[in-house]
Write a protein that holds these residues in place. Structure first.
Motif, PDB file in Angstrom:
ATOM      1  N   ASN A 343       0.829  -1.209   0.000  1.00 52.22           N
ATOM      2  CA  ASN A 343       0.000   0.000   0.000  1.00 52.22           C
ATOM      3  C   ASN A 343       0.861   1.255   0.000  1.00 52.22           C
ATOM      4  O   ASN A 343       0.557   2.233  -0.699  1.00 52.22           O
ATOM      5  CB  ASN A 343      -0.930   0.005   1.212  1.00 52.22           C
ATOM      6  CG  ASN A 343      -2.025  -1.050   1.119  1.00 52.22           C
ATOM      7  OD1 ASN A 343      -2.290  -1.588   0.047  1.00 52.22           O
ATOM      8  ND2 ASN A 343      -2.646  -1.359   2.241  1.00 52.22           N
ATOM      9  N   LYS A 344       1.949   1.241   0.767  1.00 54.37           N
ATOM     10  CA  LYS A 344       2.835   2.403   0.818  1.00 54.37           C
ATOM     11  C   LYS A 344       3.515   2.633  -0.528  1.00 54.37           C
ATOM     12  O   LYS A 344       3.635   3.774  -0.982  1.00 54.37           O
ATOM     13  CB  LYS A 344       3.880   2.207   1.917  1.00 54.37           C
ATOM     14  CG  LYS A 344       3.306   2.302   3.329  1.00 54.37           C
ATOM     15  CD  LYS A 344       4.376   2.036   4.377  1.00 54.37           C
ATOM     16  CE  LYS A 344       3.813   2.124   5.783  1.00 54.37           C
ATOM     17  NZ  LYS A 344       4.829   1.816   6.820  1.00 54.37           N
ATOM     18  N   VAL A 345       3.953   1.547  -1.156  1.00 55.18           N
ATOM     19  CA  VAL A 345       4.603   1.672  -2.460  1.00 55.18           C
ATOM     20  C   VAL A 345       3.622   2.208  -3.499  1.00 55.18           C
ATOM     21  O   VAL A 345       3.958   3.109  -4.294  1.00 55.18           O
ATOM     22  CB  VAL A 345       5.172   0.313  -2.911  1.00 55.18           C
ATOM     23  CG1 VAL A 345       5.575   0.363  -4.381  1.00 55.18           C
ATOM     24  CG2 VAL A 345       6.374  -0.071  -2.058  1.00 55.18           C
ATOM     25  N   ILE A 346       2.407   1.681  -3.516  1.00 54.09           N
ATOM     26  CA  ILE A 346       1.404   2.104  -4.493  1.00 54.09           C
ATOM     27  C   ILE A 346       1.029   3.567  -4.288  1.00 54.09           C
ATOM     28  O   ILE A 346       0.891   4.334  -5.249  1.00 54.09           O
ATOM     29  CB  ILE A 346       0.161   1.194  -4.407  1.00 54.09           C
ATOM     30  CG1 ILE A 346       0.524  -0.227  -4.869  1.00 54.09           C
ATOM     31  CG2 ILE A 346      -0.981   1.749  -5.249  1.00 54.09           C
ATOM     32  CD1 ILE A 346      -0.540  -1.264  -4.552  1.00 54.09           C
ATOM     33  N   THR A 347       0.904   3.976  -3.015  1.00 49.97           N
ATOM     34  CA  THR A 347       0.584   5.371  -2.713  1.00 49.97           C
ATOM     35  C   THR A 347       1.704   6.293  -3.189  1.00 49.97           C
ATOM     36  O   THR A 347       1.449   7.335  -3.807  1.00 49.97           O
ATOM     37  CB  THR A 347       0.369   5.550  -1.200  1.00 49.97           C
ATOM     38  OG1 THR A 347      -0.732   4.747  -0.791  1.00 49.97           O
ATOM     39  CG2 THR A 347       0.078   7.004  -0.865  1.00 49.97           C
ATOM     40  N   THR A 348       2.940   5.910  -2.906  1.00 52.06           N
ATOM     41  CA  THR A 348       4.093   6.711  -3.340  1.00 52.06           C
ATOM     42  C   THR A 348       4.126   6.820  -4.856  1.00 52.06           C
ATOM     43  O   THR A 348       4.365   7.893  -5.427  1.00 52.06           O
ATOM     44  CB  THR A 348       5.405   6.085  -2.831  1.00 52.06           C
ATOM     45  OG1 THR A 348       5.378   6.032  -1.404  1.00 52.06           O
ATOM     46  CG2 THR A 348       6.605   6.886  -3.292  1.00 52.06           C
ATOM     47  N   HIS A 349       3.871   5.692  -5.542  1.00 48.23           N
ATOM     48  CA  HIS A 349       3.881   5.661  -7.003  1.00 48.23           C
ATOM     49  C   HIS A 349       2.777   6.556  -7.565  1.00 48.23           C
ATOM     50  O   HIS A 349       3.003   7.327  -8.516  1.00 48.23           O
ATOM     51  CB  HIS A 349       3.691   4.220  -7.472  1.00 48.23           C
ATOM     52  CG  HIS A 349       3.895   4.028  -8.944  1.00 48.23           C
ATOM     53  ND1 HIS A 349       2.864   4.170  -9.855  1.00 48.23           N
ATOM     54  CD2 HIS A 349       4.989   3.707  -9.674  1.00 48.23           C
ATOM     55  CE1 HIS A 349       3.322   3.943 -11.077  1.00 48.23           C
ATOM     56  NE2 HIS A 349       4.603   3.661 -10.993  1.00 48.23           N
ATOM     57  N   SER A 350       1.590   6.473  -6.989  1.00 46.93           N
ATOM     58  CA  SER A 350       0.460   7.272  -7.474  1.00 46.93           C
ATOM     59  C   SER A 350       0.715   8.761  -7.259  1.00 46.93           C
ATOM     60  O   SER A 350       0.418   9.591  -8.132  1.00 46.93           O
ATOM     61  CB  SER A 350      -0.826   6.846  -6.759  1.00 46.93           C
ATOM     62  OG  SER A 350      -1.127   5.499  -7.026  1.00 46.93           O
ATOM     63  N   PHE A 351       1.262   9.107  -6.099  1.00 49.26           N
ATOM     64  CA  PHE A 351       1.540  10.514  -5.813  1.00 49.26           C
ATOM     65  C   PHE A 351       2.593  11.060  -6.777  1.00 49.26           C
ATOM     66  O   PHE A 351       2.493  12.196  -7.247  1.00 49.26           O
ATOM     67  CB  PHE A 351       2.012  10.662  -4.369  1.00 49.26           C
ATOM     68  CG  PHE A 351       2.266  12.081  -3.965  1.00 49.26           C
ATOM     69  CD1 PHE A 351       1.219  12.958  -3.710  1.00 49.26           C
ATOM     70  CD2 PHE A 351       3.562  12.563  -3.852  1.00 49.26           C
ATOM     71  CE1 PHE A 351       1.455  14.280  -3.351  1.00 49.26           C
ATOM     72  CE2 PHE A 351       3.819  13.880  -3.494  1.00 49.26           C
ATOM     73  CZ  PHE A 351       2.757  14.741  -3.242  1.00 49.26           C
ATOM     74  N   GLU A 378       5.184  -1.378 -13.133  1.00 47.61           N
ATOM     75  CA  GLU A 378       5.824  -1.664 -11.854  1.00 47.61           C
ATOM     76  C   GLU A 378       4.841  -1.931 -10.721  1.00 47.61           C
ATOM     77  O   GLU A 378       5.095  -2.788  -9.871  1.00 47.61           O
ATOM     78  CB  GLU A 378       6.778  -0.531 -11.472  1.00 47.61           C
ATOM     79  CG  GLU A 378       8.052  -0.550 -12.286  1.00 47.61           C
ATOM     80  CD  GLU A 378       9.173   0.219 -11.627  1.00 47.61           C
ATOM     81  OE1 GLU A 378      10.257  -0.360 -11.442  1.00 47.61           O
ATOM     82  OE2 GLU A 378       8.963   1.399 -11.303  1.00 47.61           O
ATOM     83  N   VAL A 379       3.741  -1.219 -10.674  1.00 47.46           N
ATOM     84  CA  VAL A 379       2.771  -1.464  -9.603  1.00 47.46           C
ATOM     85  C   VAL A 379       2.291  -2.913  -9.636  1.00 47.46           C
ATOM     86  O   VAL A 379       2.169  -3.562  -8.590  1.00 47.46           O
ATOM     87  CB  VAL A 379       1.583  -0.486  -9.702  1.00 47.46           C
ATOM     88  CG1 VAL A 379       0.425  -0.956  -8.820  1.00 47.46           C
ATOM     89  CG2 VAL A 379       2.005   0.911  -9.272  1.00 47.46           C
TER      90      VAL A 379
END
Length: 412
Positions: A343-351, A378-379
């Motif tokens: 979740n943290k990786v996906i949030t960082t990627h989206s931001f 990557e996600v």
């Protein structure tokens, strides 16, 4: 999803354009396929030196910054082991200013002895301040050649030695430039409220006549499998003892790269991470302890580092890190831990995808790694990682025979 168009010019320049109608700004990112790994082992630090030289004036433009600032633009650059990256953000109407500036310094630098001397001194001062005179600054000058015996990752981007930069000649500088700073060794990625039909004629106008260089293979000596642990102990004038432990891991395109990235987050990203709960707050062995990966394109390093509490011995710190590793090998990680890391990786990627500069830069670097669409894939690669994958990579890679440890002791 970042939509984009691609075009390759006759001279080999790889052009990528992303349309973003939400911004009045445009980002121009130029990624050169040259980093510290491309250097002569007897002349290291050249890729980073060139990052500085590129702002010292080009064939027809004595000052890079002044014309850019006059149209409200900003710029910066960075060098890694794998690439050198230059980027500009400016109003859309001023796009040609950025293309003019970047094309002229790709064509030819000013190559004055004065500019070389100035930038050489800047880099030497940086070497002294950040690596030799700063507490813990020489860690990777010590650790890299211990972990790598063959691959050019065995030196950091600043180089092995100040002498390599101090002794750099104009002839060597020119040879490096004409070998690596050619259009067929670069990716130009542009993001903003424009499309390929608008951008291509301008890129052809400014870059089309720059001659291609030789085709470079970018092949590097590879490490043999490490079969025995390595360690080094040093004493320095620092406030706290520190420990640095690294393990060889797969390359940037391996599915296991994403598993290692998630494992590093499970161990140390956030208050709920294992290291923070157990080694800092629980056992109170460290004041700070981290796990991380470097993002290297070739097989890189999975790293752990920590600053010890004054009453913690090196033996206790080392044992505690191994206990955390062994627990993952034996019990794995929980689904909740893995999902939180994802979740943290996906949030960082989206931001990151809300920034026009991040999108231009991400597309350019992805194209150098493999292909530009990697930014969109990557996600899914992170989502595909399972708890079994985490446990497997721990068993396969996080073993003593694959470890290199630096014990960095404070002088008493």
């Amino acid at each position: 999803m970042i939509h984009f168009e691609e075009k390759k010019l006759p001279n080999g320049l790889h052009l990528i354009v992303h349309h973003d109608a939400t911004t009045p700004m445009v980002a121009v990112n130029l990624t050169y396929k040259v980093g510290a790994r491309d250097e002569n082992p007897e002349r290291t630090g050249f890729a980073h030196l060139f990052e500085h030289l590129m702002f010292g004036g080009s064939a027809n433009i004595p000052s890079y910054d002044a014309p850019l600032q006059s149209v409200g633009g900003e710029n910066n650059a960075f060098t890694s082991n794998d690439i050198t990256n230059y980027y500009v953000t400016l109003p859309k109407d001023a796009l040609e200013t950025a293309l003019w500036l970047e094309s002229d310094r790709m064509l030819e630098l000013a190559f004055s002895e004065k500019s070389l001397e100035v930038q050489r001194n800047v880099v030497i001062e940086e070497f002294n301040q950040r690596y030799l005179n700063q507490p813990y600054g020489d860690v990777y000058l010590l650790l890299r050649p211990l972990a790598y015996l063959k691959h050019p990752y065995r030196w950091p981007t600043i180089g092995k030695s100040i002498e390599h930069i101090r002794e750099a000649t104009m002839e060597e500088v020119k040879d490096f430039f004409y070998r690596f700073y050619r259009p067929n060794n670069a990716v130009l990625s542009i993001a903003g409220n424009l499309n390929m039909d608008e951008v291509l004629p301008l890129v052809e106008k400014w870059f089309g006549d720059i001659p291609a260089g030789e085709e470079l293979k970018h092949e590097y000596p590879q490490e043999e499998q490490q079969l025995q642990s390595r360690e080094l102990t040093v004493e320095r004038e620092v406030p706290l003892d520190a420990i640095y432990k690294v393990f060889h891991m797969p390359d940037r395109l391996s599915p296991d790269y994403y598993a290692f990235d998630l494992l590093s987050d499970i161990l140390s990203r956030g208050d709920a991470a294992r290291f923070n709960r157990r080694l800092i707050k629980g056992k109170k062995l460290f004041t700070d302890v981290q796990a991380y990966i470097g993002g290297d394109f070739d097989p890189g390093l999975f790293s752990m580092s920590g600053f010890l509490n004054p009453n913690t011995s090196m033996e206790q710190a080392n044992k505690a890190l191994w206990e955390e590793i062994e627990q993952i090998k034996k019990e794995g990680v929980t689904e909740d831990e893995l999902q939180m890391a994802k979740n943290k990786v996906i949030t960082t990627h989206s931001f990151a995808q809300t920034s026009v500069l991040n999108k231009a830069m991400g597309l350019g670097i992805a194209a150098v790694i493999h292909n530009a669409n990697l930014v969109n894939e990557e996600v899914d690669f992170y989502k595909a990682v399972t708890t079994e994958d985490i446990q497997r990579i721990a068993k396969d890679f996080l073993k003593e025979s694959n470890s290199t440890t630096l014990y960095y002791k404070a002088k008493k």
